[in-house]
Design an enzyme around this catalytic site. Structure first.
Site, PDB file in Angstrom:
ATOM      1  N   HIS A   1       0.814  -1.212   0.000  1.00 33.72           N
ATOM      2  CA  HIS A   1       0.000   0.000   0.000  1.00 33.72           C
ATOM      3  C   HIS A   1       0.852   1.268   0.000  1.00 33.72           C
ATOM      4  O   HIS A   1       0.364   2.345   0.321  1.00 33.72           O
ATOM      5  CB  HIS A   1      -0.967  -0.003   1.184  1.00 33.72           C
ATOM      6  CG  HIS A   1      -2.091  -0.967   0.989  1.00 33.72           C
ATOM      7  ND1 HIS A   1      -1.920  -2.329   1.059  1.00 33.72           N
ATOM      8  CD2 HIS A   1      -3.397  -0.767   0.676  1.00 33.72           C
ATOM      9  CE1 HIS A   1      -3.080  -2.926   0.830  1.00 33.72           C
ATOM     10  NE2 HIS A   1      -3.981  -2.001   0.597  1.00 33.72           N
TER      11      HIS A   1
ATOM     12  N   VAL B   1      -1.936   0.981  16.647  1.00 33.65           N
ATOM     13  CA  VAL B   1      -2.680   1.245  15.420  1.00 33.65           C
ATOM     14  C   VAL B   1      -3.085  -0.082  14.775  1.00 33.65           C
ATOM     15  O   VAL B   1      -2.223  -0.880  14.411  1.00 33.65           O
ATOM     16  CB  VAL B   1      -1.849   2.083  14.418  1.00 33.65           C
ATOM     17  CG1 VAL B   1      -2.637   2.299  13.129  1.00 33.65           C
ATOM     18  CG2 VAL B   1      -1.468   3.429  15.026  1.00 33.65           C
TER      19      VAL B   1
ATOM     20  N   ASP C   1      -4.876  -1.824  11.571  1.00 37.03           N
ATOM     21  CA  ASP C   1      -5.186  -1.519  10.167  1.00 37.03           C
ATOM     22  C   ASP C   1      -5.473  -2.860   9.511  1.00 37.03           C
ATOM     23  O   ASP C   1      -4.541  -3.616   9.216  1.00 37.03           O
ATOM     24  CB  ASP C   1      -3.987  -0.816   9.519  1.00 37.03           C
ATOM     25  CG  ASP C   1      -4.211  -0.508   8.038  1.00 37.03           C
ATOM     26  OD1 ASP C   1      -5.310  -0.787   7.525  1.00 37.03           O
ATOM     27  OD2 ASP C   1      -3.276   0.010   7.406  1.00 37.03           O
ATOM     28  N   MET C   2      -6.719  -3.189   9.324  1.00 34.77           N
ATOM     29  CA  MET C   2      -7.071  -4.536   8.866  1.00 34.77           C
ATOM     30  C   MET C   2      -8.140  -4.512   7.783  1.00 34.77           C
ATOM     31  O   MET C   2      -8.897  -3.551   7.655  1.00 34.77           O
ATOM     32  CB  MET C   2      -7.574  -5.366  10.049  1.00 34.77           C
ATOM     33  CG  MET C   2      -8.866  -4.849  10.655  1.00 34.77           C
ATOM     34  SD  MET C   2      -9.400  -5.815  12.111  1.00 34.77           S
ATOM     35  CE  MET C   2     -10.199  -7.217  11.298  1.00 34.77           C
TER      36      MET C   2
END
Lengths: 224, 224
Positions: free
Chosen positions: A44, A171, A173-174
């Site tokens: 990403h 954090v 992020d999934m």
């Protein structure tokens, strides 16, 4: 090959300026992308840049536009992204939500007409760095079948939750599939099978082969 | 055996009044429980009542107390549940969050020192019925091992998201394990195996046997 962060940032900034982004926006966008690759989220970060440049060239992403507010109700605002650069639109929205939280205790921004925000965690880190809890999510292209169906009609819409901490932020992020498409690509590139079935192959059978799932676009949703 | 909703509500109201709840609070609490059973969520309605009454008798749940606000910052408030009845504390918190959302566009209530809220979806329906989007979550007792560990140290903390719609609200109410403990119990009582492995047995092997996972308290987290 190792590339210095500074060199990566510089090269990205140059490419984005050349693609038409105004210098300060090219610089910010390059930083967001370089940070993702530096943090190891290759799928990403840099790896999404060719796709971004293609979308700019195709006129899908408008590099010159900035989001506009369409309505506001105290701590809640709706914005129109006007098909601008997804990462910059998302960054602007989180900055706005942080400002709303400062004035209202909690704030929310809903953003429409935008493009791929690249790494979702970016905006979680942005919130946590500002000392606030951040929760963000977005839709994706249809890449996940509804439960029991065979065609991808919903997205594996990512969910991000960030909590600031002096000893290092937490954090999350999934994706909402058992394996994100980024994780599938990583297994494929390492030549590994998934530890458990992650979706269906093109014949409709459960499979541990990541490439088959990338092809069928039929991953399993989290929690089945 | 079929029991009329009215009879169930009445019986629960009587039992809760006998356990010491003030009449209007017994009535509300009975309604929340009867609604869950009526909606088919047996594991988190009537089936939890013996446990609630035991906790009241043991002095863990204080039937007479109500939550107090400990701090407020615009749309964000912190409350102390003072170990009162969990479902009533949660209902009060959502009512407060709805009021905050009316004054601030969006509101958030954090509640400490509380007890089992029973069916999480209850407070999602409460928000949606009031015409607002509701998001709620809570911790549980430790019933899920951290990834790669063997002892349950974290919870399969439920997540609730509710969106009001004229044609019927959309309410998500899920656990963060592949199968909730309620789902495991339902499979066990139907004498069925899980369709895929849902956790580890007491020997540490992956299993599709729901009873083994209830015993080991080692379910798999969603998305592995």
């Amino acid at each position: 090959m190792r590339v210095r962060y500074q060199d990566l940032h510089e090269a990205l900034r140059g490419a984005l300026e050349k693609a038409g982004l105004e210098p300060s926006r090219a610089d910010l966008c390059a930083r967001l992308i370089a940070d993702s690759s530096r943090d190891g989220v290759h799928s990403h970060g840099l790896n999404l840049v060719p796709r971004l440049l293609n979308m700019i060239r195709a006129g899908v992403v408008d590099v010159a536009t900035t989001p506009v507010r369409v309505s506001a109700h105290l701590g809640f605002e709706r914005w129109d992204g006007r098909r601008g650069v997804g990462a910059l639109n998302a960054h602007h929205s989180m900055a706005t939500a942080i400002a709303l939280a400062r004035s209202h205790g909690i704030g929310c921004v809903a953003l429409a007409n935008t493009n791929h925000w690249m790494r979702g965690g970016t905006y979680g880190w942005q919130a946590a760095d500002a000392g606030v809890i951040g929760i963000c999510w977005t839709n994706t292209l249809p890449n996940l079948p509804p439960w029991g169906a065979s065609d991808p009609r919903v997205g594996n819409n990512p969910l991000v939750i960030a909590v600031p901490r002096a000893d290092g932020h937490v954090v999350l992020d999934m994706a909402l599939s058992q394996f994100s498409y980024g994780a599938l690509a990583a297994y494929r590139m390492r030549g590994e099978l998934l530890p458990v079935p992650g979706g269906f192959d093109t014949s409709g059978d459960l499979t541990r082969d990541p490439a088959e799932i990338e092809l069928s676009r039929r991953p399993l949703p989290i929690g089945f």
